[in-house]
Design an enzyme around this catalytic site. Structure first.
Site, short mmCIF file in Angstrom:
data_model
loop_
_atom_site.label_atom_id
_atom_site.label_comp_id
_atom_site.label_asym_id
_atom_site.label_seq_id
_atom_site.Cartn_x
_atom_site.Cartn_y
_atom_site.Cartn_z
N GLU A 235 0.86 -1.20 0.00
CA GLU A 235 0.00 0.00 0.00
C GLU A 235 0.89 1.23 0.00
O GLU A 235 2.09 1.14 0.30
CB GLU A 235 -0.95 0.00 1.21
CG GLU A 235 -2.23 -0.76 0.94
CD GLU A 235 -3.21 -0.75 2.10
OE1 GLU A 235 -3.03 0.01 3.06
OE2 GLU A 235 -4.18 -1.53 2.02
N HIS B 186 -9.80 9.91 1.96
CA HIS B 186 -9.33 8.79 1.12
C HIS B 186 -9.56 9.19 -0.33
O HIS B 186 -10.65 9.66 -0.69
CB HIS B 186 -10.12 7.52 1.47
CG HIS B 186 -9.45 6.27 0.97
ND1 HIS B 186 -9.36 5.97 -0.36
CD2 HIS B 186 -8.83 5.26 1.63
CE1 HIS B 186 -8.70 4.81 -0.50
NE2 HIS B 186 -8.37 4.36 0.70
N ARG C 56 -1.80 9.91 0.80
CA ARG C 56 -3.22 10.13 0.50
C ARG C 56 -3.59 11.60 0.29
O ARG C 56 -4.39 11.93 -0.58
CB ARG C 56 -4.09 9.57 1.62
CG ARG C 56 -4.21 8.11 1.53
CD ARG C 56 -5.07 7.52 2.61
NE ARG C 56 -4.99 6.09 2.45
CZ ARG C 56 -5.54 5.20 3.24
NH1 ARG C 56 -6.25 5.59 4.26
NH2 ARG C 56 -5.41 3.92 3.01
N HIS D 59 -12.32 9.98 5.70
CA HIS D 59 -12.06 8.56 5.97
C HIS D 59 -11.65 8.27 7.41
O HIS D 59 -12.10 7.28 8.00
CB HIS D 59 -10.97 8.10 5.01
CG HIS D 59 -10.66 6.64 5.06
ND1 HIS D 59 -11.61 5.67 4.82
CD2 HIS D 59 -9.50 5.98 5.32
CE1 HIS D 59 -11.04 4.48 4.92
NE2 HIS D 59 -9.77 4.64 5.25
N ARG E 47 -2.14 9.50 8.82
CA ARG E 47 -1.99 8.09 9.18
C ARG E 47 -1.45 7.27 8.01
O ARG E 47 -1.88 7.43 6.87
CB ARG E 47 -3.35 7.53 9.57
CG ARG E 47 -3.37 6.06 9.91
CD ARG E 47 -4.78 5.63 10.26
NE ARG E 47 -5.66 5.78 9.12
CZ ARG E 47 -6.09 4.78 8.37
NH1 ARG E 47 -5.73 3.54 8.65
NH2 ARG E 47 -6.90 4.99 7.37
#
Ligand code: FAD
Ligand code: SIN
Length: 527
Positions: free
Chosen positions: A117, A232, A278, A339, A374
């Protein structure tokens, strides 16, 4: 509606039954009676919908120190190193334990399968049933919890407020059917999850209305880092459909973003292209949407083998198909959504809040592991590691206090009646304001406009409300006010907080903004 007033005594109360709450309850159960309160059915939580997976340094080419470094980098200078170290060091044991309790992670042959990811320097994400990782974790934790006779579960029970006596949290007031119950305990653990529903576009389920943050704040606990909301980049954009998440793991497996003209664009914005952080991907998408005058871009997997897509992302494949999108044949219309909230009830690494008797774990808490942004797939791990730690600390604390003997029946003042239909109207307006003015890109003007609009509903912040929709609205308004105050105070851009009027990390960017309720009920900010 009139309520029957009752009292109840237990040893420990856990509010929330997602990954953090269930993990905490398992830790508490050998030491006393535990009451787990959930406002919906037991599994309804963000945990249940988590897709991509759980990050953990367990693969042969990974190290705890690499996971530590990647988490700090994503946090953009505002992580607490002690908390991050705790997360990455204790993560492998918590995952191994979960496997021993029956969680079935995906495998390659006989070994665990690790996927990629964004912003992870190694393939370190464990998944379950392809894209149903959270559901599998929730299933196995609920099963484990059912084995403990001294865990009682109250589902469809919504909390009203924490009970605080002489500066100590001694319980919670909740509504269950037609009963208003004052539950007393040695310690209370908040595990109520996030606040994505404050925004009109969100991946979060309806339970994510920030209740724990609002209740903790009203009870006097310090709240921290609330300006940091993670958006997100890729949620489904189909008018009338929910903003169903299209996991970052899809980009990890090679999916690309294309604008309206079918052109890839991410490499113009960041060297890591689709795997950039992100916040960078979100702003790039917004910029392409403005440039091409559309409300979405496309996530394209059509170059990937269809059989692989169906096996790797079965839930996403089926859900998109139900909206007439065959993701193996057609690019998917996507746009960003709220998100995850990095801020929350400030705790130390043992889940202790600033209010005695009150602990917090999971998304509701702010341990400092996420800093300003995060790292993907770190929050399921957070729930496991800090849920367990909060449970241990609550037991230790609980051994030092007596249960109150004379339990007070709480008669709530007559509930304020919001005019029929107005709760939904106000909530929808609030969510639109938060999305438009306090969203991915903010500035002083937009934040002040939001603040002015929200002030019209100020009277609800102190109103006595008793139905779930009304209580949620009050909590959403409270948390929105806190986010706004923090976002106005942070006059710089760090991590997920982007101010178009202060685009850089200006002087003083390293401070953390802390919020507390002042004696006069107003917001008091420090930092
Ligand atoms: P939750 O799982 O949200 O549980 C909160 C609980 O509190 C619920 O049981 C709720 O009913 C209860 N509750 C709330 N308010 C009250 C109240 N007033 N009274 C009583 N009960 C209450 N993270 C990852 O690490 N990996 C992923 O792949 C991933 N994918 C995600 C996909 C989606 C669609 C979403 C929304 C999030 C995803 N995340 C992911 C984030 C992650 O799922 C959450 O941060 C995490 O699950 C939060 O766990 P929690 O236990 O803190 O809260
Ligand atoms: C995702 O699957 O993209 C969500 C992962 C996360 O939010 O951690």
């Amino acid at each position: 509606m009139s309520f029957i007033s009752r009292v109840r005594r237990t040893d420990y109360i856990v509010i929330g039954s997602g990954v953090a709450g269930l993990r905490a309850a398992i830790e508490l159960a050998p030491f006393g009676r535990v009451l787990v309160v959930t406002k919906d059915k037991p599994s309804e939580s963000s945990t249940e919908y988590a897709q991509g997976g759980v990050a953990v340094a367990l693969s042969d080419d990974d190290e705890v120190s690499f996971h530590y470094r990647d988490t700090l980098k994503a946090g953009d200078g505002l992580c607490r190193s002690e908390a991050v170290r705790t997360l990455v060091e204790e993560g492998p044991d918590r995952i191994t334990e979960l496997i021993n309790w029956g969680t079935q992670f995906d495998k390659k042959g006989f070994s665990l399968a690790f996927t990629q990811e964004a912003a992870h320097s190694r393939r370190r994400i464990l998944s379950a049933k392809g894209d149903s990782t959270g559901k599998e974790i929730e299933r196995s934790l609920l099963r484990k919890v059912r084995n403990f006779k001294n865990i009682t579960r109250y589902s469809h029970s919504c909390t009203v407020d924490l009970i605080v006596e002489d500066g100590i949290c001694t319980g919670v007031l909740l509504v269950r059917g037609d009963e208003l119950i004052a539950c007393y305990a040695r310690a209370v653990i908040l595990a109520t999850g996030g606040a994505g529903r404050l925004f009109s576009r969100t991946t979060n389920p309806p339970v994510a209305t920030g209740d724990g943050i609002a209740m903790g704040y009203r009870a006097g606990a310090v709240v921290e880092d609330m300006e940091f909301i993670q958006f997100h980049p890729t949620s489904l954009f189909v008018p009338g459909a929910p903003q169903f998440l299209l996991s970052e793991a899809m980009r990890g497996e090679g999916a690309v973003l294309r604008n309206q003209n079918g052109k890839r664009f991410m490499s113009r914005y960041h060297p890591d292209a689709e795997l950039a952080p992100r916040d960078v991907v979100c702003r790039a998408i917004l910029s392409e949407m403005v440039r091409t005058r559309t409300k979405y871009v496309h996530l394209d997997l059509t170059h990937i083998e269809p059989a692989f897509i169906k096996k790797r992302f079965p839930r996403i494949y089926t859900t998109c198909l139900s909206f007439n999108i065959n993701i193996t044949e057609k690019p998917i219309p996507v746009s960003p959504s709220a998100h995850y909230i990095m801020g929350g009830i400030k705790t130390n690494i043992n889940g202790e809040s600033s209010l005695k008797g009150l602990f917090a774990a999971g998304e509701v808490a702010c341990t400092g592991i996420h800093g300003a942004n995060r790292l993907a797939s770190n929050s399921l791990l957070e729930g496991l590691v800090f849920g367990a730690r909060a449970g241990q600390a609550a037991v230790k604390y609980g051994e030092t206090v007596n249960l109150p003997r004379n339990l007070k029946r709480i008669t709530h003042p007559e509930a304020y009646e919001i005019k029929k239909g107005n709760t939904e109207k106000i909530r929808d307006n609030l969510r639109k304001i938060m999305w438009q003015k306090v969203g991915i890109i903010r500035c002083e003007k937009s934040l002040l406009q939001a603040q002015k609009k929200l002030s019209a509903w100020k009277h609800l912040l102190s109103a006595s409300l008793l139905t779930r929709p009304d209580l949620e609205l009050k909590n959403m308004l409270t948390v929105s006010q806190i986010i706004l105050t923090s976002a106005l105070l942070r006059q710089n851009s760090v991590g997920a907080h982007y101010r178009s009027d202060y685009k850089e990390k200006t002087k003083g960017w390293r401070r953390h903004i802390r919020i507390k309720q002042a004696k006069d009920g107003e917001i008091e900010a420090k930092g």
